[in-house]
Enzyme design. Sequence first.
Site, PDB file in Angstrom:
ATOM      1  N   LYS A 224       0.944  -1.489   0.072  1.00 26.82           N
ATOM      2  CA  LYS A 224      -0.084   0.246   0.244  1.00 26.82           C
ATOM      3  C   LYS A 224       1.085   1.464   0.161  1.00 26.82           C
ATOM      4  CE  LYS A 224      -3.612   2.525   2.410  1.00 26.82           C
ATOM      5  NZ  LYS A 224      -4.551   2.493   2.818  1.00 26.82           N
ATOM      6  N   LYS A 276      -1.977  -1.345  -3.843  1.00 25.39           N
ATOM      7  CA  LYS A 276      -2.725  -0.194  -4.053  1.00 25.39           C
ATOM      8  C   LYS A 276      -2.071   1.405  -4.043  1.00 25.39           C
ATOM      9  CE  LYS A 276      -5.598   1.666  -0.089  1.00 25.39           C
ATOM     10  NZ  LYS A 276      -6.469   2.682   0.486  1.00 25.39           N
TER      11      LYS A 276
HETATM   12  C1  PBG Z   1      -7.282   4.179   5.637  1.00 23.93           C
HETATM   13  C2  PBG Z   1      -7.760   3.388   3.687  1.00 23.93           C
HETATM   14  C3  PBG Z   1      -6.854   4.333   2.748  1.00 23.93           C
HETATM   15  C4  PBG Z   1      -8.318   3.601   1.872  1.00 23.93           C
HETATM   16  C5  PBG Z   1      -8.865   2.573   2.127  1.00 23.93           C
HETATM   17  N1  PBG Z   1      -8.358   2.315   3.263  1.00 23.93           N
HETATM   18  C6  PBG Z   1      -7.051   5.838   3.057  1.00 23.93           C
HETATM   19  C7  PBG Z   1      -5.264   6.018   3.434  1.00 23.93           C
HETATM   20  O1  PBG Z   1      -4.799   4.728   3.423  1.00 23.93           O
HETATM   21  O2  PBG Z   1      -5.001   7.038   3.784  1.00 23.93           O
HETATM   22  C8  PBG Z   1      -8.211   4.408   0.237  1.00 23.93           C
HETATM   23  C9  PBG Z   1      -9.480   3.922  -0.491  1.00 23.93           C
HETATM   24  C10 PBG Z   1     -10.007   4.506  -1.686  1.00 23.93           C
HETATM   25  O3  PBG Z   1      -9.050   5.975  -1.799  1.00 23.93           O
HETATM   26  O4  PBG Z   1     -10.987   4.517  -2.492  1.00 23.93           O
HETATM   27  N2  PBG Z   1      -6.668   3.163   5.200  1.00 23.93           N
END
Ligand code: PBG
Length: 353
Positions: A224, A276
């Site tokens: 991520k 992601k």
């Molecule tokens: C938080 C989380 C995020 C997303 C999913 N879980 C945002 C972040 O890490 O700041 C993003 C999903 C999206 O942008 O559609 N842990």
Amino acid sequence: MSARLAPLPRTVAREVAREAVETTSAALALRSRPRRNRKTDWARRLVREHVLTVDDLIWPLFLIDGERRREPVAAMPGVERLSVDEAVRAAERAAALRIPAIGLFPYTDPALRDPLGSEALNAQNLVCRAVRAVKAAVPEVGIITDVALDPYTSHGHDGLLHEDGRILNDETVAVLVEQALVQAAAGADIIAPSDMMDGRVAAIREGLDRAGFLDVQIMAYAAKYASAFYGPFRDALGTKLIGDKRTYQMDCANSAEALREVALDLEEGADMVMVKPGLPYLDVIRRVKDTFEVPTFAYQVSGEYAMIQAAALNGWIDGERAMLESLVSFKRAGADGILTYFAAEVAERLKAG
Ligand code: PBG
């Protein structure tokens, strides 16, 4: 020195072009004409390498307190925050379309947010209430819940923020295990840690097993990245992030590091891994799939959705075609499935044929 060229007369250009084509087609004897396999719809379908089906889809939903409430998310045209009863209706729609699973993300009442993210551990919090309601009404749809503290913390970070500005790792992991147990007890089928703390998958697996949740799966947000493409999601959750997440989420310039992250999460007990964001990281998906050959998911995140919708609403692209093209590209990159805000729309489109 640059030579000044005289304009090429039209007749000369035409003659040169004709000779060029004649010479090359004779030399190659043009035995290979790839366009033959594209000549008709049936021929294209016959040779198609990758197919997007409804089984590839996971539908993320945003939750909000209240009843019979649907609140548009400004930065995500077409997406709404849903009260629990409306989320049940959405889950029923998912079931009717045969979408395998949904993901649940809460907009937590700002009054319930604190520096420790305490509301994450409340067995009656919005996510837990939604999980119970959906499970009771639509048991055939898989429910994925996010493990991370950002929907619950006043500072918007996924973990515990020390006064010196650091996000504490091991202290956060202890809270995440408890959060995972609260979600599993509510009936979540898949726990998805999205926090990027080190060692959290092992600790969560251990916690789940000790508490008897042997069948609860873990889908690790393994690779991520710290990304600008999460902007609209934070709007959807009402998160006001103080600072940034670069000390725990990955640097977008790295891909070998993604393989190490995935290797660790698999060793620690992840059943599935995720990359992601999605579209800007197709190369990472491909490397992960080729290297580990495990169930690999992509998250087409909020900013990717927003870009397609914004351009479509302006009439700058064909939104439906862009949606389908972006989703099949994940299959081409090797993804087994995709979390996408388009899930219901694309499932309907696929059903219509
Ligand atoms: C938080 C989380 C995020 C997303 C999913 N879980 C945002 C972040 O890490 O700041 C993003 C999903 C999206 O942008 O559609 N842990």
